[in-house]
Design a protein around this motif. Sequence first.
Motif, PDB file in Angstrom:
ATOM      1  N   ASP A   1       0.843  -1.192   0.000  1.00 46.90           N
ATOM      2  CA  ASP A   1       0.000   0.000   0.000  1.00 46.90           C
ATOM      3  C   ASP A   1       0.878   1.242   0.000  1.00 46.90           C
ATOM      4  OD1 ASP A   1      -2.854  -0.966   0.337  1.00 46.90           O
ATOM      5  OD2 ASP A   1      -1.866  -2.001   1.995  1.00 46.90           O
ATOM      6  N   VAL A   2       2.018   1.146   0.673  1.00 47.44           N
ATOM      7  CA  VAL A   2       2.951   2.268   0.790  1.00 47.44           C
ATOM      8  C   VAL A   2       4.362   1.758   0.537  1.00 47.44           C
ATOM      9  CG1 VAL A   2       3.938   4.033   2.331  1.00 47.44           C
ATOM     10  CG2 VAL A   2       1.497   3.440   2.497  1.00 47.44           C
ATOM     11  N   ILE A   3       5.114   2.503  -0.254  1.00 38.56           N
ATOM     12  CA  ILE A   3       6.539   2.236  -0.453  1.00 38.56           C
ATOM     13  C   ILE A   3       7.285   3.493  -0.061  1.00 38.56           C
ATOM     14  CG2 ILE A   3       8.343   1.819  -2.179  1.00 38.56           C
ATOM     15  CD1 ILE A   3       6.176   0.206  -3.724  1.00 38.56           C
ATOM     16  N   ILE A   4       8.271   3.355   0.795  1.00 40.22           N
ATOM     17  CA  ILE A   4       9.030   4.513   1.263  1.00 40.22           C
ATOM     18  C   ILE A   4      10.515   4.198   1.175  1.00 40.22           C
ATOM     19  CG2 ILE A   4       8.674   3.748   3.657  1.00 40.22           C
ATOM     20  CD1 ILE A   4       8.857   6.707   4.502  1.00 40.22           C
ATOM     21  N   HIS A   5      11.293   5.179   0.725  1.00 39.47           N
ATOM     22  CA  HIS A   5      12.732   4.971   0.579  1.00 39.47           C
ATOM     23  C   HIS A   5      13.472   6.270   0.890  1.00 39.47           C
ATOM     24  CE1 HIS A   5      13.570   7.414  -2.990  1.00 39.47           C
ATOM     25  NE2 HIS A   5      12.358   7.090  -3.393  1.00 39.47           N
ATOM     26  N   ASN A   6      14.776   6.169   1.121  1.00 41.65           N
ATOM     27  CA  ASN A   6      15.616   7.362   1.207  1.00 41.65           C
ATOM     28  C   ASN A   6      16.905   7.174   0.408  1.00 41.65           C
ATOM     29  OD1 ASN A   6      16.846   5.573   2.971  1.00 41.65           O
ATOM     30  ND2 ASN A   6      16.946   6.984   4.711  1.00 41.65           N
ATOM     31  N   PHE A   7      16.780   6.554  -0.760  1.00 45.19           N
ATOM     32  CA  PHE A   7      17.900   6.412  -1.679  1.00 45.19           C
ATOM     33  C   PHE A   7      18.149   7.722  -2.421  1.00 45.19           C
ATOM     34  CE2 PHE A   7      16.205   1.967  -1.690  1.00 45.19           C
ATOM     35  CZ  PHE A   7      17.293   1.369  -1.083  1.00 45.19           C
ATOM     36  N   LYS A   8      19.378   7.903  -2.895  1.00 42.32           N
ATOM     37  CA  LYS A   8      19.664   9.018  -3.784  1.00 42.32           C
ATOM     38  C   LYS A   8      18.883   8.827  -5.084  1.00 42.32           C
ATOM     39  CE  LYS A   8      24.425  10.177  -2.452  1.00 42.32           C
ATOM     40  NZ  LYS A   8      25.820  10.275  -2.975  1.00 42.32           N
TER      41      LYS A   8
END
Length: 393
Positions: A89-96
């Motif tokens: 339902d949700v995808i979250i990332h902190n990649f460049k």
Amino acid sequence: MKALHGCTVIDFTRVLAGPFCTMNLADLGAEVIKVESVTGDDTRAWGPPFVGTESAYYLCANRNKRSLAVDLKASDVRHVITALIQKADVIIHNFKPSSLKALGLDYDQVHSINPRAIYCGISGYGLTDNRPGYDYIIQAVSGLMSITGPTDGAPHKVGVAVVDLFTGLYAAVGILSALRQRETTNVGQQIDIALYDAGLSILANVASNVLVGRQEAKRFGNEHPNIVPYQLFSTADGEIVITVGNDRQYNDFCHALGFSDLAQDERFQTNALRVTNRRELCALLEDRIRFLSTQDVLTKLSVVDVPCGPVNSVAEALESPDTYKRNMVWQTYDAFGNVLKLVGSPLKLSAANPSLQSRPPRLGEHTQEILEELGISDSQIKHMKMRGVIHTC
């Protein structure tokens, strides 16, 4: 049933802003799968102190999650990522931004697989800017450090990574808003959360003062730029913070502590006058309050409802009766039976109160079961183990 029961969050973030966001979603009942590299979230090693094998830093932002440890760059893991995206339902990332396409995790790729997924990217300066973002750097460039610290000293960072934490909370607000909108549209959307934006936002009234007054913000140490007296005072046996928010409180404050002459002094009759004559008033108050005990000040001001409080250490705050009254320390055990205490959730919902469902996971603790849930065969799992592209424990 928790408020976010049935919501699946695939969490590709690490360190603090993203994990803090997803922990809050997990506390509210979301299923959060923490996708880590085979070496794990960097913060697992950011210690001492440790509880068992995990650092206290890692433990602060990762409860109520499951850990899947995979090598995202390995070609034979790509089908695992696709299966996770389909489930999300949700995808979250902190990649460049420069890393996303190669990993199969840019918004267009994700949206083509699962149009209903809410896609949240956390970065330093936005999803089109490849500069890395770190809380300390953002505190500097956003102006926050310039207003923090002693008036006659160097700029100081805040003692906790506030930009990361606020960014995580803003991300959670954005995700919840997008989930609500999806109920109408049945389509997901992209959320672009930048640490830099959050750093500017939390300047709040200070930034507003600069925009409206067109004068550079100053450091006021433990004082307030717009309200006087609103600061720390030394007492005979410690320190106390007193926050006088209006003229009525100022009058009651003076009379309660026996400073009736200051209540009647024409230089201090209104807050605007007190701000103008800050130095004179503060010097008089400091010279008088330093002879009073902390408890005496607390007792007298509480009678007249003037806000005040002692300066506690972190340990004192965690042991305070208020902390236990508000259920702000949760206790469980780690995988080895060690007692584990965590700061609880400040959210208090009458029908779906957040709670501790599971301790922060060990690296790859749930890799096997998550892969099986995704329909990955035993032979494929064994092959990935042999290749070293997944980690289990």
